[in-house]
Motif scaffolding. Sequence first.
Motif, PDB file in Angstrom:
ATOM      1  N   ALA A 239      64.312  54.410  -6.598  1.00 30.05           N
ATOM      2  CA  ALA A 239      64.025  55.436  -7.284  1.00 30.05           C
ATOM      3  C   ALA A 239      65.127  55.746  -8.409  1.00 30.05           C
ATOM      4  N   PHE A 240      64.956  55.886  -9.518  1.00 32.15           N
ATOM      5  CA  PHE A 240      66.209  56.280 -10.491  1.00 32.15           C
ATOM      6  C   PHE A 240      66.352  57.722 -10.057  1.00 32.15           C
ATOM      7  N   SER A 241      67.684  58.253 -10.151  1.00 30.57           N
ATOM      8  CA  SER A 241      68.087  59.333  -9.685  1.00 30.57           C
ATOM      9  C   SER A 241      67.788  60.507 -10.492  1.00 30.57           C
ATOM     10  N   ILE A 242      67.328  60.333 -11.632  1.00 34.03           N
ATOM     11  CA  ILE A 242      66.865  61.364 -12.515  1.00 34.03           C
ATOM     12  C   ILE A 242      65.373  60.992 -12.831  1.00 34.03           C
ATOM     13  N   GLY A 243      64.592  61.926 -12.403  1.00 30.99           N
ATOM     14  CA  GLY A 243      63.199  62.041 -12.700  1.00 30.99           C
ATOM     15  C   GLY A 243      62.184  61.561 -11.608  1.00 30.99           C
ATOM     16  N   ARG A 244      62.328  60.358 -11.268  1.00 29.00           N
ATOM     17  CA  ARG A 244      61.422  59.847 -10.189  1.00 29.00           C
ATOM     18  C   ARG A 244      61.789  60.439  -9.075  1.00 29.00           C
ATOM     19  N   THR A 245      62.937  60.332  -8.672  1.00 27.31           N
ATOM     20  CA  THR A 245      63.296  61.153  -7.358  1.00 27.31           C
ATOM     21  C   THR A 245      62.845  62.580  -7.316  1.00 27.31           C
ATOM     22  N   GLN A 246      62.840  63.350  -8.282  1.00 31.12           N
ATOM     23  CA  GLN A 246      62.521  64.745  -8.184  1.00 31.12           C
ATOM     24  C   GLN A 246      60.941  64.781  -8.008  1.00 31.12           C
ATOM     25  N   GLU A 247      60.308  64.048  -8.960  1.00 38.54           N
ATOM     26  CA  GLU A 247      58.937  63.818  -8.819  1.00 38.54           C
ATOM     27  C   GLU A 247      58.654  63.678  -7.081  1.00 38.54           C
ATOM     28  N   LEU A 248      58.882  62.613  -6.625  1.00 39.92           N
ATOM     29  CA  LEU A 248      58.855  62.200  -5.469  1.00 39.92           C
ATOM     30  C   LEU A 248      58.946  63.491  -4.272  1.00 39.92           C
ATOM     31  N   LEU A 249      60.051  63.955  -4.482  1.00 34.36           N
ATOM     32  CA  LEU A 249      60.501  65.113  -3.701  1.00 34.36           C
ATOM     33  C   LEU A 249      59.375  66.107  -3.661  1.00 34.36           C
ATOM     34  N   TYR A 250      58.894  66.507  -4.829  1.00 38.13           N
ATOM     35  CA  TYR A 250      58.009  67.458  -5.320  1.00 38.13           C
ATOM     36  C   TYR A 250      56.540  67.115  -4.339  1.00 38.13           C
ATOM     37  N   GLU A 251      56.310  65.905  -4.352  1.00 35.67           N
ATOM     38  CA  GLU A 251      55.039  65.616  -3.702  1.00 35.67           C
ATOM     39  C   GLU A 251      55.179  65.374  -2.231  1.00 35.67           C
ATOM     40  N   LEU A 252      56.458  64.817  -1.919  1.00 34.99           N
ATOM     41  CA  LEU A 252      56.581  64.850  -0.483  1.00 34.99           C
ATOM     42  C   LEU A 252      56.688  66.103   0.265  1.00 34.99           C
ATOM     43  N   GLU A 253      57.156  66.932  -0.454  1.00 35.35           N
ATOM     44  CA  GLU A 253      57.168  68.540   0.328  1.00 35.35           C
ATOM     45  C   GLU A 253      55.884  68.784   0.688  1.00 35.35           C
ATOM     46  N   HIS A 254      54.827  68.632  -0.238  1.00 36.14           N
ATOM     47  CA  HIS A 254      53.532  69.085  -0.043  1.00 36.14           C
ATOM     48  C   HIS A 254      52.899  67.969   1.083  1.00 36.14           C
ATOM     49  N   ILE A 255      53.194  66.976   1.261  1.00 31.38           N
ATOM     50  CA  ILE A 255      52.580  66.040   2.317  1.00 31.38           C
ATOM     51  C   ILE A 255      53.147  66.394   3.370  1.00 31.38           C
ATOM     52  N   VAL A 256      54.442  66.467   3.657  1.00 34.59           N
ATOM     53  CA  VAL A 256      54.998  66.668   5.138  1.00 34.59           C
ATOM     54  C   VAL A 256      54.689  68.140   5.351  1.00 34.59           C
ATOM     55  N   SER A 257      54.386  69.318   4.504  1.00 37.05           N
ATOM     56  CA  SER A 257      54.145  70.466   4.889  1.00 37.05           C
ATOM     57  C   SER A 257      52.687  70.714   5.343  1.00 37.05           C
ATOM     58  N   TYR A 258      51.790  69.959   4.729  1.00 38.04           N
ATOM     59  CA  TYR A 258      50.365  70.252   4.924  1.00 38.04           C
ATOM     60  C   TYR A 258      49.569  69.016   5.381  1.00 38.04           C
ATOM     61  N   SER A 259      49.976  67.896   5.611  1.00 44.41           N
ATOM     62  CA  SER A 259      49.438  66.902   6.021  1.00 44.41           C
ATOM     63  C   SER A 259      48.609  67.513   7.474  1.00 44.41           C
ATOM     64  N   ALA A 260      47.414  66.788   7.849  1.00 41.20           N
ATOM     65  CA  ALA A 260      46.818  66.907   9.209  1.00 41.20           C
ATOM     66  C   ALA A 260      47.536  66.062  10.122  1.00 41.20           C
ATOM     67  N   ASN A 261      48.166  65.020   9.668  1.00 41.00           N
ATOM     68  CA  ASN A 261      49.037  64.048  10.643  1.00 41.00           C
ATOM     69  C   ASN A 261      50.227  64.684  10.943  1.00 41.00           C
ATOM     70  N   GLU A 262      50.309  65.300  12.381  1.00 46.74           N
ATOM     71  CA  GLU A 262      51.464  65.882  12.871  1.00 46.74           C
ATOM     72  C   GLU A 262      52.710  65.020  12.662  1.00 46.74           C
ATOM     73  N   LYS A 263      52.620  63.684  12.904  1.00 44.15           N
ATOM     74  CA  LYS A 263      53.908  62.897  12.840  1.00 44.15           C
ATOM     75  C   LYS A 263      54.309  62.936  11.281  1.00 44.15           C
ATOM     76  N   LEU A 264      53.472  63.099  10.293  1.00 46.84           N
ATOM     77  CA  LEU A 264      53.940  63.104   9.063  1.00 46.84           C
ATOM     78  C   LEU A 264      54.755  64.411   8.782  1.00 46.84           C
ATOM     79  N   ASN A 265      54.284  65.387   9.359  1.00 46.54           N
ATOM     80  CA  ASN A 265      54.817  66.758   9.383  1.00 46.54           C
ATOM     81  C   ASN A 265      56.431  66.763   9.896  1.00 46.54           C
ATOM     82  N   GLU A 266      56.622  65.801  10.648  1.00 46.03           N
ATOM     83  CA  GLU A 266      58.002  65.585  11.135  1.00 46.03           C
ATOM     84  C   GLU A 266      58.800  64.616  10.718  1.00 46.03           C
ATOM     85  N   ILE A 267      58.409  63.727   9.726  1.00 50.45           N
ATOM     86  CA  ILE A 267      59.104  62.783   9.074  1.00 50.45           C
ATOM     87  C   ILE A 267      60.171  63.049   8.469  1.00 50.45           C
TER      88      ILE A 267
END
Length: 457
Positions: A239-267
């Motif tokens: 991922a490019f350092s500007i833009g894509r990385t920040q968008e991914l972090l934004y989406e990943l924060e939601h997934i790792v925080s709210y996924s029903a898969n407990e292993k994803l919560n710990e990744i």
Amino acid sequence: MEIIHHGAVNGVTGSCHQLIIDRQNSLLVDCGLFQGAETSGRDENELLSIEFDISTVKALLVTHCHIDHVGRIPYILAAGFDGPIIATEATAALLPMVIEDALKVGVTRNRSIIEACLKRLNHQLVAVPYKQWRNVSLSGNTKTKVKFQPAGHILGSAYIEVDVQLESQPSKRIVFSGDLGATYSPLLAAPKSPYKADVVVLESTYGDKNHQSRRDRVKSLERVLTKAVSDNGVVIIPAFSIGRTQELLYELEHIVSYSANEKLNEIEVIVDSPMAAKFTAYYQQFQSLWDAEAKRRIKQGRHPLNFDSLYTVDSHQEHLQTIDYLAKRDKPAIVIAASGMCSGGRVVNYLKRFLDKPSSDVLFVGYQAQGTLGRDIQKYGSRGGYVFIEGEKHYVKAGVHTISGYSAHADQNNLVNFVKRIRHQPQKVVLVHGDDEAKTILKEKIEAVGITATIGV
């Protein structure tokens, strides 16, 4: 008036467009590096040197600070350009870092040379707010003003309106799109069309494709991550350092925080890019430019770019240690590393170590230009083939995935709508910044709504 294209006309890199106003005056929009196949068979001096006449250039207008739009700025300074370099406030904050990194990687590590270039850059750099007209000083009686409008591509990105008043003639409005953002991208609001334009110079990166919806791409991302945690693999995301990385972090924060898969919560989520970490700090500094959804998350007490399971790798020694650490352990992880097209940077070392492991996954979330390692992995990985990395053959046994919806570029529908929704429609749209097929298909789509389109030459 005429527009001359000095790059991003037979491909998607090297953006550089010169608006010739009259014999005495011109403006330059972007001055970027060529990358990938667009460098093939061409001498390095030819790719970097400024071979066009800059004697009439009164200002350089910067749409955003991706390297394919700004990477030749040191060379135009060396060629003697001493006019203003005009950019939005956020772009002006980011640009010196981008240029410094480009000089270190591609030119020199001589600190005195780098400092001299940055001093010139900062002296000529003019930061302007969005949505306000600014006059540009010209020779003679011609008058020109420019306005930067939010483009939604990366932090600080803009499309630029140029209003030219030739003596005793009606004014003309030329719009340069730069790179437009996709609708419903996280963090930044989508661009709104200008009120009027006589000519639009329009990017066409995804002129032949439409992205997944945001809901679909989040589901796709979660599927890849679920597979990774099931076999304890490493997910490599170039991922490019500007833009894509920040968008991914934004989406990943939601997934790792709210996924029903407990292993994803710990990744663990590892950002292995000092540049990306610096740019993420600027994204947080410029929260006023975030869209409404992102601002709501902040009010809820969430930290979408700085959550608990996020780790940042800084030094080169830490980088090497992280690769060894991931190779020896039996736990899943997500690694985001530059560069976005795998054409260099730290991601290459991850690919060399993990590309031949079936438990690994490579996830592409942005455009891969022809001639880049990223495009080769996309093309040959799906066939169980191999690629060459720094002269060595590497078989692609890792899973290879592409989620187009995370592209920071507008798709075909976005591009057509951008033009169609201009209240006083343009006489002509000039298509640049795209492969031949993308430009040809987009031309047909734009003409189908009754607007003349041509392909830039």
